[in-house]
Design an enzyme around this catalytic site. Structure first.
Site, PDB file in Angstrom:
ATOM      1  N   ASP A 198      28.287   1.706  -4.318  1.00 29.45           N
ATOM      2  CA  ASP A 198      27.880   1.393  -5.443  1.00 29.45           C
ATOM      3  C   ASP A 198      28.723   0.504  -6.138  1.00 29.45           C
ATOM      4  O   ASP A 198      29.196  -0.525  -5.409  1.00 29.45           O
ATOM      5  CB  ASP A 198      27.774   2.586  -6.312  1.00 29.45           C
ATOM      6  CG  ASP A 198      26.853   2.598  -7.352  1.00 29.45           C
ATOM      7  OD1 ASP A 198      26.656   2.170  -8.437  1.00 29.45           O
ATOM      8  OD2 ASP A 198      25.564   3.411  -7.267  1.00 29.45           O
ATOM      9  N   HIS A 229      28.376   2.663 -12.982  1.00 31.21           N
ATOM     10  CA  HIS A 229      27.572   3.230 -12.564  1.00 31.21           C
ATOM     11  C   HIS A 229      28.099   3.797 -11.292  1.00 31.21           C
ATOM     12  O   HIS A 229      27.636   5.183 -10.944  1.00 31.21           O
ATOM     13  CB  HIS A 229      26.285   1.970 -12.089  1.00 31.21           C
ATOM     14  CG  HIS A 229      25.153   2.927 -11.456  1.00 31.21           C
ATOM     15  ND1 HIS A 229      24.924   3.135 -10.228  1.00 31.21           N
ATOM     16  CD2 HIS A 229      24.097   3.236 -12.141  1.00 31.21           C
ATOM     17  CE1 HIS A 229      23.807   3.629 -10.025  1.00 31.21           C
ATOM     18  NE2 HIS A 229      23.050   3.747 -11.302  1.00 31.21           N
ATOM     19  N   ASN A 319      12.343   2.878  -9.706  1.00 32.25           N
ATOM     20  CA  ASN A 319      12.024   3.078 -10.941  1.00 32.25           C
ATOM     21  C   ASN A 319      10.844   2.410 -11.597  1.00 32.25           C
ATOM     22  O   ASN A 319      10.886   1.694 -12.417  1.00 32.25           O
ATOM     23  CB  ASN A 319      13.280   2.892 -11.904  1.00 32.25           C
ATOM     24  CG  ASN A 319      13.984   3.921 -11.730  1.00 32.25           C
ATOM     25  OD1 ASN A 319      13.924   5.013 -11.336  1.00 32.25           O
ATOM     26  ND2 ASN A 319      15.312   3.486 -12.391  1.00 32.25           N
ATOM     27  N   SER A 395      18.052   6.674  -9.375  1.00 33.80           N
ATOM     28  CA  SER A 395      19.335   6.267  -8.924  1.00 33.80           C
ATOM     29  C   SER A 395      20.185   7.358  -9.433  1.00 33.80           C
ATOM     30  O   SER A 395      21.492   7.615  -8.950  1.00 33.80           O
ATOM     31  CB  SER A 395      19.835   5.035  -9.075  1.00 33.80           C
ATOM     32  OG  SER A 395      19.883   4.700 -10.545  1.00 33.80           O
TER      33      SER A 395
END
Length: 1011
Positions: A198, A229, A319, A395
């Protein structure tokens, strides 16, 4: 006039001389400064050095690879690119080099001549969507930096209800899954190595007790998370703050910073990071990213290698919901645990991507994905420095499952984990323990909501075995078994394909020992005929089994249910300390509904064969009004972005079958209408000839929904892609109008190249024409409907300026015609049937057109005297839209340069033949200006994805691993050469030429790295 012409020629020659001199200069004196970052403000005439990934068939120290290349490729024009990261202390299987553009083709050829080089590809980059907004790879029609990439997690703002706030104060997401029950037993994720790919994490963050290592794989000099994130994902997995607890607080966190502060990443960064994860023996890996490009093979194959080395990978499904056919890679891979999202009411989150997988389309049927779903809306996690916040998205759901996986891994004693736990056994525990939700279908929820405690019970007594997912196909179980439960089987239909995944917990490599067997539970079950296609070799950990189901002709009047099961025997090599192979019988239960064969007028055949999608080609969107999603990547299948239309047709009493082979492979006497919607491919001459005969002499109805096609507009739509350093240009329009015109020429019908937009009313229905085309040729005595639109094509825009203030010109868009015994309906727009970007639907119009083509029922308004043609609409052939001559269309086409053969999605009696009533040999179609080689490069499409070096292979060898990938490259099976080399059958033994990705699965020993 002579002097200006002479000066123009002189200028052109001078420019050409300068360009050649530039290339020669770079050949003799290559640049020494190489950048791994995209260049800004590209110019179409510049020839920058592009970074390329050279993959080898062996792992070696990086300096050995460098010496090997420099010793064997002495030509200038390329330069070694250093990678200064933690993986460089271990052997690697790839190199990064910069290649001057003007010498690219020559140098790639030189590299591919080398014995140890596997392939050469561009270094693609990834770009994560902005966290606070659902933003993808395109904004207002312009390409953002990075690889084509879909939006990931996002902040839904402060508009959370008081009820939700109260609930969140009382309950953590961990409590909703019962994590505290395992905590009370002493299971907290201890001794589990969790790799989080990430944006990194900050050292000494107060929410984490066990940050073992932070590594940076980017070109930025920091280990910290400056976006939040990566920290959030880590918090969901292993946070210990009371406000935002993670699932496994004692898990060892290994933070892989693979994204920059600008949220950009490159394939080469991932490859190094993946190699390091393998070398340091991670247990679990979370990857909350994804995109539509499953043809980034260096990335895809490295994911296979990750899981082959017993690392359990969890990834977000995407998404892009509520649209179907929007699964993201790598979550769509069978060896990866793909996670979808639900809300706290157990409804599928609107943002969660839906299946099926589209790798297999158009020549097969997709697999069930996601695997499981988890809460993904308003989940609490850690902030960058301290405190908690909420995010939504798949996510976010992905680390929920990754945290559950870490907790489950810690349940197994450390000395037994590698014997019991692997990507297949963990997926078995998750899907078998999941709670099936009552509303969504299998392509929305997979096995259902993950259930930590049920999966715990499964793992407590787990013995290595193989299984099938899904393990049941029940036509009575609606809506879960959609689309199968929506349409019963009947005799004479195209085979219904159900594609399941084989999960092999017995070993990384396994084999199907003998052909699967159908066991009917009653005499009626003998009416069902099943042909099977499957992976003889199951690697890594997974394979596929496709059922091709037909009802035999003697069942033409049968009505009832057929039950039984399919068994398939799987075996793997002996485990450590074992003498005999591991064997297991997998069972798939079937409960099918059968009806008598419907009358011809109710049967519709949907053409899937002539559809092309992204990847690999730049196939543009159908509606040019949509500026943030410019690629056509949803599959264009009845059960993906046309699923609402499919349901409508079923509700109207129609039976819809899919044709995945050429027109020569169906019997027209069986069908009322052939339905052609939004098609991009060409047509074999045999197809054009047969369709003419089918319509005129056999009475087949034909309904065509076209799309825009304008060469000038296509050229205008090109964009510079910073990750491939190449210009992308559409390979065709929304539909391939020149090909459709060839198909319709025998009937005197042709479409034009206008791009028409606007609202209109027909039969009292308000409709939207969204980037449709016009009809420019139509016979006398047909019925033609015209409406006033402005032409928004590049050529039409100029004319519109001149006509400013004047009334819009009428353009014909709908035509109906009798042709011999058959009937034809044509319409210039398909967006009203496609749920991807639909403004208004035209299902009512489709039903009226089908009533005409199949039943000769004529709506009074559509067949009014005012719309009847008293003379033909005509233009000369040289005024019709022309094909682009600068496109290597054969690289994307199932027709150009190919042979017309009926595939395994056609009726059993014509598998592998030319089709019905054809006794001539097939031919390769050649189009003027179209190259016929199968290279995937070029500046007119998705360029330079991969240049592979293949070995010859027997096209009949079905044993080469995950066979469904053959759909990506046609039936010759070449894709497996690049992935697996020569495997050989398990009983032969003489062919041992495995590439490294397979060698790594067979207990590969990394101890030599210490030498």
């Amino acid at each position: 006039m002579t002097r200006p012409l002479t000066s123009q020629i002189s200028f052109a020659l001078s420019f050409l001389f300068l360009l050649l001199s530039f290339c020669v200069y770079h050949f003799l004196f290559p640049h020494t400064q190489i950048s791994t970052s995209p260049l800004s403000n590209p110019d179409e005439t510049e020839t920058p050095a592009k970074n390329h990934i050279i993959r080898f068939i062996q792992y070696k120290k990086v300096h050995d690879h460098k010496d090997y290349l420099e010793r064997n490729v002495k030509s200038n024009g390329w330069k070694w690119v250093e990678r200064n990261n933690a993986a460089m202390k271990f052997p690697t299987d790839f190199a990064l080099v910069a290649i001057e553009e003007c010498l690219r083709e020559f140098l790639i050829g030189e590299f591919l001549k080398l014995e140890l080089v596997k392939d050469v590809s561009l270094d693609l980059s990834y770009h994560r969507g902005v966290l606070e907004d659902k933003v993808g790879a395109f904004v207002d029609g312009k390409k953002r930096p990075g690889k084509i990439f879909t939006a990931m997690s996002f902040d839904e703002g402060e508009g959370i209800s008081w009820g939700r706030n109260l609930m969140m104060q009382k309950s953590q997401v961990t409590s909703l899954f019962g994590a505290d029950a395992l905590w009370s037993k002493g299971y907290t994720g201890a001794k589990v190595k969790m790799a989080i790919f990430d944006t990194g994490i900050r050292a000494n963050h107060p929410h984490f007790r066990n940050i073992k290592e932070r590594t940076n794989w980017t070109n930025e000099d920091t280990l910290n998370d400056n976006l939040g994130h990566g920290t959030f994902v880590a918090g969901v997995i292993a946070g210990q703050d009371a406000e935002c607890l993670g699932f496994a607080p004692d898990t060892e966190i290994y933070a892989f910073r693979v994204f920059t502060d600008a949220q950009v990443s490159y394939t080469s960064w991932f490859l190094d990071a993946f190699n390091y994860a393998i070398a340091t023996k991670m247990d679990v890996l979370n990857l909350s990213i994804g995109g539509p490009d499953y043809l980034d093979l260096p990335f895809v194959e490295k994911v296979w290698e990750i899981t082959a080395n017993n690392i359990i990978m969890v990834s977000a499904i995407g998404n892009d919901g509520p649209l179907y056919g929007t699964l993201n890679n790598p979550a769509d891979q069978s060896d990866v645990i793909g996670v979808g999202g639900i809300d706290y009411s157990d409804h599928i989150a609107s943002f969660s991507s839906r299946g099926m997988s589209t790798w297999e389309i158009p020549h097969g049927y997709g697999r069930v994905k996601p695997d499981v779903v988890a809460y993904g809306r308003e989940i609490m996690g850690s902030k960058i420095s301290t405190g908690c916040k909420s995010l939504s998205g798949t996510s976010v759901a992905s680390p929920v499952v990754a945290g559950i996986v870490c907790l489950l891994v810690s349940v197994i004693p450390e000395n037994k984990r590698k014997d019991i736990l692997n990507p297949a056994s963990m997926k078995q525990a998750l899907v078998e323990g999941a709670a099936k939700l009552s509303g969504p279908n299998m392509y929305e929820q997979g096995a259902g909501r993950v259930d930590l405690l049920e999966s715990y019970e499964t793992l407590k007594s787990y013995e290595p075995r193989a299984s099938i997912f899904p393990s049941v196909l029940d036509y009575m179980d609606c809506p879960y078994s959609w689309p199968f439960c929506r349409q019963p089987l009947y005799a004479g239909a195209m085979p219904v394909i159900f594609n399941v995944t084989i999960l092999n917990g017995m070993g990384v490599i396994g084999y199907v020992e003998s052909p699967p067997v159908w066991h009917p539970s009653s005499e009626e079950g003998n009416l069902l005929s099943i042909h099977f296609t499957y992976s003889d070799v199951i690697w890594p950990w997974t394979g596929y089994l496709a059922l091709h189901m037909q009802i035999k002709e003697e069942g033409v009047q049968f009505s009832g249910e057929i039950e039984g099961n399919v068994t398939v025997n799987v075996y793997s090599p002996p485990g450590q300390g074992e003498q005999n192979p591991r064997r297991n019988t997998c069972v798939l239960y079937l409960k099918l509904k059968v009806v008598p064969t419907p009358q011809r007028s109710l049967r519709i055949l949907w053409d899937q064969f002539h559809s092309i999608k992204y990847p690999p080609g730049y196939i543009p969107r159908d509606s040019l009004d949509v500026r943030n999603d410019i690629l056509d990547w949803h599959g264009d299948h009845l059960h993906t972005n046309f699923h609402i239309m499919f349901n409508m047709l079923r509700d109207a009493g129609y039976y819809v079958e899919t044709l995945g082979s050429p027109f020569t492979c169906f019997d027209a006497i069986q069908y009322g209408t052939l339905l052609l919607v939004d098609l991009e491919d060409e047509y074999f001459p045999e197809e054009i000839k047969k369709l003419k005969d089918d319509v005129i002499n056999t009475g087949l109805g034909l309904a065509v929904f076209a799309e825009w096609y304008n060469v000038d507009s296509m050229l205008k739509m090109k964009f510079f892609d910073d990750n491939t350093r190449s210009w992308w240009t559409p390979v065709t329009g929304g539909a391939n109008v020149p090909a459709l015109n060839d198909l319709l020429a025998p009937f005197g019908i042709a479409f034009g190249d206008k791009i028409l937009n606007g609202d209109f009313v027909i039969n009292g229905e308000q409709s939207r024409y969204a980037s449709g085309t016009d009809i420019v040729k139509f016979p006398e005595s047909g019925y033609l409907h015209s409406f006033p639109f402005l032409d928004s094509s590049e050529s039409g825009a100029t004319q519109n300026v001149l006509l400013s203030g004047m009334s819009k010109a009428d353009s014909p868009i709908l035509g109906l015609l009798e042709a011999g015994d058959g009937r034809i309906a044509v319409y210039g727009d398909s967006n009203c049937l496609d749920s991807s970007h639909m403004v208004t639907n035209c299902y009512w119009l489709l039903k009226k057109l089908l009533d005409f083509t199949a039943k000769n029922m004529r709506d009074p308004m559509l067949f009014s005297d005012s719309s009847k043609q008293d003379k033909p609409l005509h233009v000369e052939d040289n005024q019709l839209p022309s094909r682009r001559t600068d496109v290597n269309f054969s690289a994307y086409s199932a027709v150009v340069g190919k042979e017309s053969i009926c595939g395994s999605d056609s009726r059993f009696e014509v598998w592998g033949t030319k089709g019905y009533n054809l006794h001539v040999r097939g031919r390769h179609l050649r189009l003027p200006g179209y190259a016929t080689n199968d290279s995937r490069g070029g500046s007119n499409s998705t360029p330079d994805i991969l240049v592979k070096k293949f070995k010859s292979i027997d096209k009949n060898d079905d044993h080469l691993g995950n066979k469904y990938l053959a759909y990506l490259y046609g039936d010759d099976g070449l894709c497996f050469c690049g992935v697996f080399g020569k495997l050989g059958r398990k009983d032969e033994g003489e062919e041992k030429d495995l590439v490294l990705s397979v060698r790594l699965t067979l207990n590969f020993d990394f101890s030599f790295w210490r030498n």
